[in-house]
Design an enzyme around this catalytic site. Structure first.
Site, PDB file in Angstrom:
ATOM      1  N   TRP A  29       1.133  -0.857   0.041  1.00 19.01           N
ATOM      2  CA  TRP A  29       0.145  -0.700  -0.277  1.00 19.01           C
ATOM      3  C   TRP A  29       0.704   1.190  -0.254  1.00 19.01           C
ATOM      4  O   TRP A  29       0.173   2.244  -0.649  1.00 19.01           O
ATOM      5  CB  TRP A  29      -0.918  -0.589   0.941  1.00 19.01           C
ATOM      6  CG  TRP A  29      -1.937  -0.791   1.274  1.00 19.01           C
ATOM      7  CD1 TRP A  29      -2.330  -1.927   2.669  1.00 19.01           C
ATOM      8  CD2 TRP A  29      -3.313  -1.512   0.214  1.00 19.01           C
ATOM      9  NE1 TRP A  29      -3.509  -2.896   1.867  1.00 19.01           N
ATOM     10  CE2 TRP A  29      -3.721  -2.248   0.376  1.00 19.01           C
ATOM     11  CE3 TRP A  29      -2.977  -0.743  -0.633  1.00 19.01           C
ATOM     12  CZ2 TRP A  29      -4.924  -2.690  -0.006  1.00 19.01           C
ATOM     13  CZ3 TRP A  29      -3.785  -1.187  -1.945  1.00 19.01           C
ATOM     14  CH2 TRP A  29      -5.287  -2.523  -1.122  1.00 19.01           C
ATOM     15  N   HIS A  34      -0.823   2.285   4.036  1.00 20.15           N
ATOM     16  CA  HIS A  34      -1.201   2.188   5.135  1.00 20.15           C
ATOM     17  C   HIS A  34      -1.519   3.429   6.891  1.00 20.15           C
ATOM     18  O   HIS A  34      -2.332   2.578   7.251  1.00 20.15           O
ATOM     19  CB  HIS A  34       0.159   2.187   5.802  1.00 20.15           C
ATOM     20  CG  HIS A  34       0.576   0.329   5.281  1.00 20.15           C
ATOM     21  ND1 HIS A  34       0.380  -0.680   6.315  1.00 20.15           N
ATOM     22  CD2 HIS A  34       1.789   0.301   4.727  1.00 20.15           C
ATOM     23  CE1 HIS A  34       1.324  -1.416   5.573  1.00 20.15           C
ATOM     24  NE2 HIS A  34       2.160  -1.323   4.559  1.00 20.15           N
ATOM     25  N   ASP A  73       7.850  -0.475   7.638  1.00 18.80           N
ATOM     26  CA  ASP A  73       9.031  -1.242   6.410  1.00 18.80           C
ATOM     27  C   ASP A  73      10.138   0.126   7.035  1.00 18.80           C
ATOM     28  O   ASP A  73      10.737  -0.215   5.805  1.00 18.80           O
ATOM     29  CB  ASP A  73       7.557  -0.199   5.655  1.00 18.80           C
ATOM     30  CG  ASP A  73       7.132  -1.518   4.740  1.00 18.80           C
ATOM     31  OD1 ASP A  73       6.519  -2.363   4.774  1.00 18.80           O
ATOM     32  OD2 ASP A  73       6.172  -0.857   3.783  1.00 18.80           O
ATOM     33  N   ARG A  76      14.290  -1.638   7.958  1.00 18.12           N
ATOM     34  CA  ARG A  76      15.301  -1.999   6.866  1.00 18.12           C
ATOM     35  C   ARG A  76      15.850  -0.515   7.183  1.00 18.12           C
ATOM     36  O   ARG A  76      17.345  -1.694   6.629  1.00 18.12           O
ATOM     37  CB  ARG A  76      14.323  -2.310   6.016  1.00 18.12           C
ATOM     38  CG  ARG A  76      13.722  -0.887   4.828  1.00 18.12           C
ATOM     39  CD  ARG A  76      13.361  -1.734   3.555  1.00 18.12           C
ATOM     40  NE  ARG A  76      11.992  -2.185   3.649  1.00 18.12           N
ATOM     41  CZ  ARG A  76      11.661  -3.228   2.896  1.00 18.12           C
ATOM     42  NH1 ARG A  76      11.628  -2.871   2.018  1.00 18.12           N
ATOM     43  NH2 ARG A  76      10.566  -3.465   3.435  1.00 18.12           N
ATOM     44  N   HIS A  90       5.871  -9.874   6.608  1.00 12.47           N
ATOM     45  CA  HIS A  90       4.669  -8.667   5.883  1.00 12.47           C
ATOM     46  C   HIS A  90       4.008 -10.013   4.872  1.00 12.47           C
ATOM     47  O   HIS A  90       3.529  -9.400   3.852  1.00 12.47           O
ATOM     48  CB  HIS A  90       5.514  -7.319   4.863  1.00 12.47           C
ATOM     49  CG  HIS A  90       6.706  -6.933   5.613  1.00 12.47           C
ATOM     50  ND1 HIS A  90       6.800  -5.846   6.342  1.00 12.47           N
ATOM     51  CD2 HIS A  90       7.159  -7.313   6.573  1.00 12.47           C
ATOM     52  CE1 HIS A  90       7.018  -4.961   7.285  1.00 12.47           C
ATOM     53  NE2 HIS A  90       7.366  -5.765   7.281  1.00 12.47           N
ATOM     54  N   HIS A 143       0.751  -2.187  10.915  1.00 13.09           N
ATOM     55  CA  HIS A 143       1.096  -2.861   9.617  1.00 13.09           C
ATOM     56  C   HIS A 143       1.056  -3.598   9.178  1.00 13.09           C
ATOM     57  O   HIS A 143       0.410  -3.810   8.125  1.00 13.09           O
ATOM     58  CB  HIS A 143       3.008  -2.436  10.011  1.00 13.09           C
ATOM     59  CG  HIS A 143       3.303  -2.452   8.359  1.00 13.09           C
ATOM     60  ND1 HIS A 143       3.382  -1.293   7.717  1.00 13.09           N
ATOM     61  CD2 HIS A 143       3.463  -3.493   7.642  1.00 13.09           C
ATOM     62  CE1 HIS A 143       4.107  -1.763   6.628  1.00 13.09           C
ATOM     63  NE2 HIS A 143       4.036  -2.642   6.601  1.00 13.09           N
ATOM     64  N   ASP A 147      -0.694  -4.620   5.286  1.00 15.07           N
ATOM     65  CA  ASP A 147       0.054  -6.109   4.644  1.00 15.07           C
ATOM     66  C   ASP A 147      -0.909  -7.239   3.893  1.00 15.07           C
ATOM     67  O   ASP A 147      -1.242  -6.859   2.372  1.00 15.07           O
ATOM     68  CB  ASP A 147       0.927  -6.599   4.845  1.00 15.07           C
ATOM     69  CG  ASP A 147       2.436  -6.092   5.188  1.00 15.07           C
ATOM     70  OD1 ASP A 147       2.634  -4.472   3.966  1.00 15.07           O
ATOM     71  OD2 ASP A 147       3.527  -6.084   6.223  1.00 15.07           O
ATOM     72  N   HIS A 153       0.368  -9.749  -1.502  1.00 15.30           N
ATOM     73  CA  HIS A 153       0.969  -9.916  -0.665  1.00 15.30           C
ATOM     74  C   HIS A 153       0.420 -11.112   0.278  1.00 15.30           C
ATOM     75  O   HIS A 153       0.855 -11.872   1.456  1.00 15.30           O
ATOM     76  CB  HIS A 153       1.158  -8.689   1.531  1.00 15.30           C
ATOM     77  CG  HIS A 153       1.778  -7.794   0.556  1.00 15.30           C
ATOM     78  ND1 HIS A 153       2.884  -7.738   1.539  1.00 15.30           N
ATOM     79  CD2 HIS A 153       1.635  -7.130   0.256  1.00 15.30           C
ATOM     80  CE1 HIS A 153       3.820  -6.632   1.267  1.00 15.30           C
ATOM     81  NE2 HIS A 153       3.317  -6.147   0.655  1.00 15.30           N
ATOM     82  N   HIS A 177       3.432  -5.308  -8.387  1.00 15.10           N
ATOM     83  CA  HIS A 177       3.662  -5.109  -6.645  1.00 15.10           C
ATOM     84  C   HIS A 177       3.138  -3.567  -6.435  1.00 15.10           C
ATOM     85  O   HIS A 177       2.854  -3.373  -5.764  1.00 15.10           O
ATOM     86  CB  HIS A 177       4.485  -5.764  -6.518  1.00 15.10           C
ATOM     87  CG  HIS A 177       4.730  -5.880  -4.638  1.00 15.10           C
ATOM     88  ND1 HIS A 177       4.388  -7.160  -4.151  1.00 15.10           N
ATOM     89  CD2 HIS A 177       4.431  -4.959  -3.738  1.00 15.10           C
ATOM     90  CE1 HIS A 177       4.118  -7.147  -2.586  1.00 15.10           C
ATOM     91  NE2 HIS A 177       3.524  -5.716  -2.688  1.00 15.10           N
ATOM     92  N   ASP A 181       0.976  -1.099  -5.170  1.00 13.50           N
ATOM     93  CA  ASP A 181       0.735  -0.504  -3.881  1.00 13.50           C
ATOM     94  C   ASP A 181       0.579   1.132  -3.680  1.00 13.50           C
ATOM     95  O   ASP A 181       0.703   1.244  -2.227  1.00 13.50           O
ATOM     96  CB  ASP A 181       3.206  -0.083  -3.204  1.00 13.50           C
ATOM     97  CG  ASP A 181       3.442  -1.997  -2.891  1.00 13.50           C
ATOM     98  OD1 ASP A 181       2.293  -2.427  -2.550  1.00 13.50           O
ATOM     99  OD2 ASP A 181       4.346  -2.450  -2.771  1.00 13.50           O
TER     100      ASP A 181
END
Length: 268
Positions: A29, A34, A73, A76, A90, A143, A147, A153, A177, A181
């Protein structure tokens, strides 16, 4: 189904192209989606659950559900170790197996979005757990429920949830994807407030007995629907116009289901 944007077809196509090209590695998304799921969930939370959530989030830079909706997200970059450990939380790959969730096959050692929602909701609901653990659990739950409602997902393993499916618009490339998103949301030409008004006007859809595995299976069935995968790499705005109602419905459901999880975990 919402009406067409007032943007001209050329302007809409250009906007979609820009979003496709600007999208970073796929995250369900994107930031807008989100945040929308989190704000819709807030609408459906009880006063007790809202108070408990605000207490847990009081030290956050933006102490709201929407303010932490993209935290998982961002791990990372901000916490690479936890980001790596939670990477498989996720998504879940169901489409090769007819969209039937089998925990032993599809979620080894609890490493999928279905088990992650269940595990983090249990931590959140346990007042004996350290506050720090419960805060992280709340941010994960916000989150991950978002997802699991992004269809890709819960899609195919062989194409990494549409990440390896290239799409081409006006000679420039991205992937399926990335389109789901952010591209479908941005194509509509709405800002966050306009999206919320639109989504709040959609009906509540599902019964109280459904849980994360059911949501994943429903998302997977969308992936396997005729036309979800474009028949050719070169696409135009018509794909977005065809699937925008589905994306809207999934966002609405995400908010409804997130509210249910949080009400259950926080004493609502």
């Amino acid at each position: 189904m919402h009406s067409r944007s007032l943007l001209s077809p050329l302007a809409r196509a250009a906007l979609l192209l820009a979003l496709l090209l600007a999208t970073a590695p796929a995250m369900a998304w994107g930031r807008l989606g989100h945040r929308l799921v989190a704000q819709l969930a807030w609408d459906g939370m009880t006063p007790a659950a809202r108070a408990a959530a605000l207490d847990l989030l009081q030290d956050e830079p933006d102490p709201s559900l929407a303010g932490v909706a993209n935290w998982a997200d961002e791990l990372r970059a901000n916490d690479p170790g936890l980001g790596r450990r939670s990477a498989s939380w996720h998504y879940v790959n169901l489409a090769e197996d007819g969209c039937h969730y089998d925990v032993a096959r599809d979620c080894p050692r609890g490493n999928c979005v279905v088990a992650a929602i269940e595990a983090q909701a249990a931590i959140l609901a346990d007042p004996a757990r350290p506050r720090e653990d419960r805060v992280k659990a709340l941010k994960f739950v916000v989150h991950f429920v978002g997802d699991v409602h992004q269809p890709l997902h819960a899609g195919f393993a062989h194409d990494k949830g549409g990440n390896t499916v290239q799409v081409n618009l006006d000679g420039r490339g991205s992937n399926l994807h990335a389109l789901w998103d952010s591209g479908l949301l941005e194509q509509a030409g709405r800002d966050e407030a306009q999206w919320l008004e639109h989504l709040r006007g959609l009906p509540l859809r599902q019964g109280a007995g459904l849980g994360p595995s059911d949501w994943a299976e429903a998302s997977c069935r969308i992936v396997r629907s005729p036309g979800f995968y474009p028949g050719r790499a070169k696409i135009d705005e018509e794909y977005g116009l065809q699937w925008s109602a589905t994306a809207s419905r999934q966002l609405r459901l995400g908010g409804e289901h997130l509210a249910r999880v949080l009400n259950g975990a926080l004493g609502g």
